[in-house]
Design a protein around this motif. Structure first.
Motif, PDB file in Angstrom:
ATOM      1  N   ASN A   1       0.819  -1.220   0.000  1.00 55.89           N
ATOM      2  CA  ASN A   1       0.000   0.000   0.000  1.00 55.89           C
ATOM      3  C   ASN A   1       0.849   1.264   0.000  1.00 55.89           C
ATOM      4  OD1 ASN A   1      -2.655   1.468   0.401  1.00 55.89           O
ATOM      5  ND2 ASN A   1      -1.498   2.137   2.204  1.00 55.89           N
ATOM      6  N   HIS A   2       1.978   1.191   0.703  1.00 56.41           N
ATOM      7  CA  HIS A   2       2.824   2.372   0.840  1.00 56.41           C
ATOM      8  C   HIS A   2       4.272   1.944   0.928  1.00 56.41           C
ATOM      9  CE1 HIS A   2       1.117   0.966   4.696  1.00 56.41           C
ATOM     10  NE2 HIS A   2       2.385   0.926   5.060  1.00 56.41           N
TER      11      HIS A   2
ATOM     12  N   TYR B   1       2.974   7.806  -6.960  1.00 56.18           N
ATOM     13  CA  TYR B   1       2.354   8.107  -5.667  1.00 56.18           C
ATOM     14  C   TYR B   1       1.122   8.971  -5.932  1.00 56.18           C
ATOM     15  CZ  TYR B   1       6.509   5.971  -3.718  1.00 56.18           C
ATOM     16  OH  TYR B   1       7.485   5.057  -3.407  1.00 56.18           O
TER      17      TYR B   1
ATOM     18  N   HIS C   1      -1.052   9.860   2.430  1.00 52.51           N
ATOM     19  CA  HIS C   1      -0.471   8.780   3.246  1.00 52.51           C
ATOM     20  C   HIS C   1      -1.523   8.286   4.229  1.00 52.51           C
ATOM     21  CE1 HIS C   1       0.082  11.544   6.730  1.00 52.51           C
ATOM     22  NE2 HIS C   1       0.301  12.441   5.780  1.00 52.51           N
TER      23      HIS C   1
ATOM     24  N   ASP D   1       1.446   6.624   0.163  1.00 50.68           N
ATOM     25  CA  ASP D   1       0.740   5.535  -0.525  1.00 50.68           C
ATOM     26  C   ASP D   1       1.170   5.451  -1.987  1.00 50.68           C
ATOM     27  OD1 ASP D   1      -0.755   5.670   1.898  1.00 50.68           O
ATOM     28  OD2 ASP D   1      -2.411   4.653   0.861  1.00 50.68           O
TER      29      ASP D   1
ATOM     30  N   HIS E   1      -6.774  -1.413   1.755  1.00 50.15           N
ATOM     31  CA  HIS E   1      -6.461   0.008   1.568  1.00 50.15           C
ATOM     32  C   HIS E   1      -5.937   0.335   0.160  1.00 50.15           C
ATOM     33  CE1 HIS E   1      -6.309   2.284   5.497  1.00 50.15           C
ATOM     34  NE2 HIS E   1      -6.427   1.068   5.980  1.00 50.15           N
TER      35      HIS E   1
END
Ligand code: GLC
Ligand code: CA
Length: 460
Positions: A108-109, A132, A168, A176, A210
Motif C-alpha cells: 500500500n505504501h 504516488y 499517506h 501511498d 487500503h
C-alpha cells in the motif's frame, strides 16, 4: 458430507501459521534487537511445537518510522536483521526442516526514503511522479479533501517542492503508492517474483483493503457512532479510502502472479465486517487464499458472541473457501491480557479445533502478556501521535521470553523494549518442564490436532 483424505489438502490448509515479530524474537549480535540468525537459532522451538509455517513481519531496509512497515527497498534485507546471505540460510534451514516461510509484503505504501518516492517528489514531470498520489491544494490552500490518517491528523502532507499534497494513509513517512498506475503494478509484482524465485512460500499482504482509493477523491462521511475515546481516525466512515470495488480486481491480479509459481500462499490483512471480508476470496477462490479473519480478536469475549461470530463467518464463506482464525498479532493487545490467562487456554482450544488455518502470534504459546511501557520508553508512532487512548502497540511487541537469565535469553544486552516483569516464571525454559504450563498445553493441543483429523475438522 465428503470426508477428504489428508493428501487432498494444500499445505497451508493443514498447517498452523506462526507470526514472528523479528525485532523481538532473538538477538544474536548483542544490539538488543532480534535478527535473522536469531530466528534460525530458534526454529526448533517452533518445529517442536508442531508448527510448520513461519510468517516474519518486515525485514527489509527501512528507516523504521513504523518499525519496518515503511519499506525503503523491497528486495533487500535491513542490515540490523542481517544480510541477504543470512536470509538465504534461514530460508534453506526452514525448508530443510520441512517448514515454509511467509514474508510480509507491504504494497500500500513505501517509505518516504524509497528511491521511487524521492524521485516522485522531485518534480511534477518526473517519470515516478504518478507512482504516488499527488493532488493540488484545496482553493484555500488546505488539504485536497477530508481524508484522515490512521495514525492521526490529515492523510495529506504538503510538499513545498512542487506545491502539491501527497496522500499517506499511515505516517507521512509512508506515502501511498498509486496502484492505478500500471508501472507500479509491474514493479510491485516483480517484487513478489523476486522473493518467490528465491523459494519464499507466500506472503502476508499488509493492509490489503487500503490499496485503491476513490478515483474522484470524494470526502469521507462522518461516523455517527464516533466517541471521543476512539482514535480520531474513526471520526469518519472510510467510504472512499478503503475497500473500493477496484481493489478486488487488484487482489485477483496479485493472485495470478503467485499462481505463476506452484503452491504459494496469499494471506490478506483485512479489517472488515464478514460480508465484505469474504469478497477477498474472489470468485471461485481466485483472490486471496486466506483473507485474515480477525473476528475473535475484535469481539467481547463472551460465549454467545463467540458462537454468533463463528456461525456468521461459516455461513458467509463462499463455496470451497478455506476458513482461518486469528487470536492476536503485533497490532493487538495480547490474548492473556485481553481475556485473562484461564480464558486464553479456552481460546487456544477454539483456535486449534475450529475448521480452518490458525495463526499464532509468537509468545502466545507461553502466555506472554502486555508489558506496561512508561511514556518515556514509547516507541510506537501510533501511541506517540495519539497518546493515552490505549492505541500503543509496544506492549504486545516485547522480547520473547526464552529463559530466566538477565534478559530472558533474548539478548545479552538491554532489549529495545522492556521485558515482562515476571519473565522468570513465564518463559520457554521454565514451561518446558511443567506439564501444566501454557507451553505444554499448546504442545498437547497441537499434537492432538495433528493426530485426530476430527479435531481440526478437515472436512468440506
Ligand atoms: C498494518 C500493520 C501495522 C502497520 C500498518 C501500516 O496494519 O500490521 O503494524 O503499522 O499496517 O503499514
Ligand atoms: Ca541483533
Amino acid at each position: 458430507m465428503i470426508e477428504k483424505q489428508l493428501n487432498d489438502f494444500l499445505w497451508w490448509q493443514k498447517e498452523i501459521v506462526y507470526q514472528i515479530y523479528p525485532r523481538s524474537y532473538k538477538d544474536t549480535n548483542g544490539d538488543g534487537i532480534g535478527d535473522l540468525k536469531g530466528i534460525r537459532e530458534k526454529l526448533d522451538h517452533i518445529k517442536d511445537l508442531g508448527i510448520n509455517v513461519v510468517w516474519i513481519s518486515p525485514i527489509y531496509p527501512s528507516p523504521m518510522a513504523d518499525f519496518g512497515y515503511d519499506v525503503s527497498d523491497y528486495t533487500g534485507i535491513h542490515p540490523m536483521f542481517g544480510t541477504m546471505e543470512d536470509f538465504d540460510e534461514l530460508l534453506a534451514a526452514i525448508h530443510d526442516k520441512g517448514m515454509k516461510l511467509i514474508l510480509d509484503y507491504v504494497p500500500n505504501h513505501s517509505s518516504s526514503e524509497h528511491q521511487w518516492f524521492k524521485d516522485s517528489r522531485r518534480s511534477k514531470d518526473d517519470p515516478k511522479r504518478d507512482w504516488y498520489i499527488w493532488k493540488d491544494p484545496a482553493p484555500d490552500g488546505g488539504p485536497p479533501n477530508n481524508w484522515l490518517s490512521v495514525f492521526g491528523g490529515s492523510a495529506w502532507e504538503y510538499d513545498e517542492t512542487t506545491n502539491q499534497y501527497y496522500y499517506h494513509a499511515f505516517l507521512k513517512e509512508q506515502p501511498d503508492l498509486n496502484w492505478r498506475n500500471p508501472e507500479v503494478k509491474k514493479a510491485m509484482f516483480d517484487v513478489l517474483r523476486f522473493w518467490m524465485d528465491k523459494g519464499v512460500d507466500g506472503f502476508r499482504v499488509d493492509v490489503m483493503w487500503h490499496m485503491i482509493k476513490d478515483e474522484q477523491f470524494r470526502d469521507n462521511p462522518p461516523n455517527p457512532d464516533y466517541t471521543e475515546d476512539k482514535s480520531p481516525y474513526d471520526k469518519h466512515l472510510q467510504a472512499y479510502t478503503t475497500d473500493q470495488p477496484e481493489v478486488l480486481d487488484l487482489v485477483k491480479e496479485m493472485r495470478k502472479v503467485t499462481d505463476e509459481y506452484d503452491e504459494r500462499l496469499i494471506i490478506g490483512e483485512i479489517y472488515l465486517p464478514v460480508e465484505q471480508l469474504v469478497m477477498y476470496y474472489g470468485d471461485n477462490n481466485n483472490g486471496a487464499h486466506l483473507p485474515f479473519n480477525f473476528q475473535l480478536v475484535l469481539i467481547p469475549w463472551k460465549a454467545a458472541e463467540i458462537k454468533a461470530v463463528i456461525d456468521k463467518y461459516e455461513g458467509a464463506l463462499p463455496a470451497e473457501a478455506w476458513p482461518n482464525w486469528v487470536l492476536g498479532n503485533h497490532d493487538q493487545s495480547r490474548l492473556a491480557t485481553r481475556i485473562g490467562t484461564e480464558q486464553a487456554r479456552n481460546a487456544a482450544i477454539l483456535l486449534l479445533t475450529l475448521r480452518g488455518t490458525p495463526t499464532i502470534y509468537y509468545g502466545e504459546e507461553i502466555g506472554m502478556q502486555d508489558v506496561h511501557i512508561p511514556p518515556e520508553m514509547v516507541k510506537d508512532p501510533q501511541e506517540k501521535n495519539i497518546p493515552g487512548k490505549g492505541l500503543g502497540r509496544d506492549p504486545e511487541r516485547t522480547p520473547m521470553q526464552w529463559d530466566s537469565t538477565e534478559y530472558a535469553g533474548f539478548s545479552d544486552k538491554e532489549p529495545w523494549l522492556p521485558l515482562m516483569e515476571n519473565y522468570k516464571k513465564i518463559n520457554v525454559e521454565q514451561e518446558k518442564d511443567d506439564e501444566n504450563s501454557m507451553l505444554s498445553f499448546y504442545q498437547k493441543l497441537i499434537a492432538l490436532r495433528q493426530k485426530e483429523l476430527s479435531f481440526s475438522n478437515w472436512k468440506i
